[in-house]
Design a protein around this motif. Sequence first.
Motif, PDB file in Angstrom:
ATOM      1  N   ASN A 221     -16.460  -0.373  -5.407  1.00  6.90           N
ATOM      2  CA  ASN A 221     -15.435   0.375  -6.147  1.00  6.90           C
ATOM      3  C   ASN A 221     -15.746   0.343  -7.640  1.00  6.90           C
ATOM      4  O   ASN A 221     -15.035  -0.283  -8.431  1.00  6.90           O
TER       5      ASN A 221
ATOM      6  N   GLU B 119      -8.113   0.909  -2.893  1.00  2.00           N
ATOM      7  CA  GLU B 119      -7.860   1.920  -1.866  1.00  2.00           C
ATOM      8  C   GLU B 119      -7.165   3.162  -2.406  1.00  2.00           C
ATOM      9  O   GLU B 119      -7.191   4.221  -1.774  1.00  2.00           O
ATOM     10  N   THR B 120      -6.510   3.056  -3.570  1.00  2.00           N
ATOM     11  CA  THR B 120      -5.755   4.197  -4.110  1.00  2.00           C
ATOM     12  C   THR B 120      -6.339   4.708  -5.429  1.00  2.00           C
ATOM     13  O   THR B 120      -5.675   5.423  -6.167  1.00  2.00           O
TER      14      THR B 120
ATOM     15  N   GLU C  60      -7.040  -5.044  -3.587  1.00  4.88           N
ATOM     16  CA  GLU C  60      -7.368  -4.158  -2.466  1.00  4.88           C
ATOM     17  C   GLU C  60      -6.569  -2.860  -2.543  1.00  4.88           C
ATOM     18  O   GLU C  60      -7.113  -1.767  -2.310  1.00  4.88           O
TER      19      GLU C  60
ATOM     20  N   LEU D 250       0.798  -1.226   0.000  1.00  3.92           N
ATOM     21  CA  LEU D 250       0.000   0.000   0.000  1.00  3.92           C
ATOM     22  C   LEU D 250       0.836   1.284   0.000  1.00  3.92           C
ATOM     23  O   LEU D 250       0.512   2.227  -0.753  1.00  3.92           O
TER      24      LEU D 250
END
Length: 372
Positions: A174, A113-114, A109, A69
């Motif tokens: 998403n 998330e980004t 994931e 991440l």
Amino acid sequence: MAPIPSSQKKPLGNVMVIGGCGFLGHHIVAQLVESYNCKVSVIDIRTVRNRRDGVQYFDGDITSMESLLPIFQKTKPDVVIHTASPQLHGGSKELYRKVNVDGTRCVIEACQETNVKALVYTSSASVIHDNASDLINADERWPIIPAKSQTEYYSQTKAEAELLVLSANRSLTNPSLLTISIRPAGIFGEGDMQCLPPIMAVYANNQTDFQLGDNTNLFDFTYVGNVAHAHCLASLALLTTSTMKIKPLDTEKVDGEAFFITNDQPVYFWDFARAIWKACGSEKGTEHVWEISQDVGLMIGGILEWGMWVVGRAPKLTRRQVKYSCMIRYYDCGKAKRRLGYRPLTGLPEAIEQSVKFILEEQRVEREKKGQ
């Protein structure tokens, strides 16, 4: 592939190539740098080989969100191309599951998330094959082999990972992430460690005097540069789709879809091997060849497997190798041609010639280093 002038390069934004120091990954990086207008970064477990100037490299573990991440947050990729995977042979079940399934879950994931726009996943043409039956011009309508019927655990985990990726396309949580799966068939080329070197070793050891089967079985071998080209086209297609105000027609859509990628040139299995031997310097035809039937080959392979197991060594011939040498296995890449605009950039003869030349030069340099 010759570099494209900057004024003609199509934009891809920030592109992250996971596994970008590996065999396929570094070819993708090269094409991105030479032919697209983008900023390229690479994540690999160790980024010490196959590096290019102008590319950002990050050592990272895709099975760990704590590792993955922060890199995504720093580079802010628009496109992620996920090629990381253990080799087809030699890995444990634990490794295949950890990298192919758990690692891919982490990649998805991190993308979500980004705010990554496009995720291109490198699957495998083997996900629809039971490794025993013939595949004749198989296309994307063929079902994935269920786990209980899949004899290759590697292929099982690639299929599971592909399902994760395609299920993440336009998900309810998403909806802005678009995904695609690329299924290459039989990759070979410069930097290859699985396909060409063993065939070249047969020539180097003067063992070209026999063949398994009657050589009437067509097989797909795909040049790595063409597979890299397909990944770049898929990235561009997903980014283009992400700007559309309406969803494309089912007959045109690329997101949420899988695509077989081949050289569009199926070849008789032993003709491919002999083309490699010719590129190595062989002048022999086929008059000296001793043909061993599949049934006899399977019997010999079984005996060798048992005998080598007893003494704790790997057999030089296995029943799996016999089956692959005799089966028909080729695919229809028409869907990729229609929807991605894919066409092989390099034909089979040229690809074999330049790949063998590259590997022979690497071997020569390695011998010189060892003082041989």
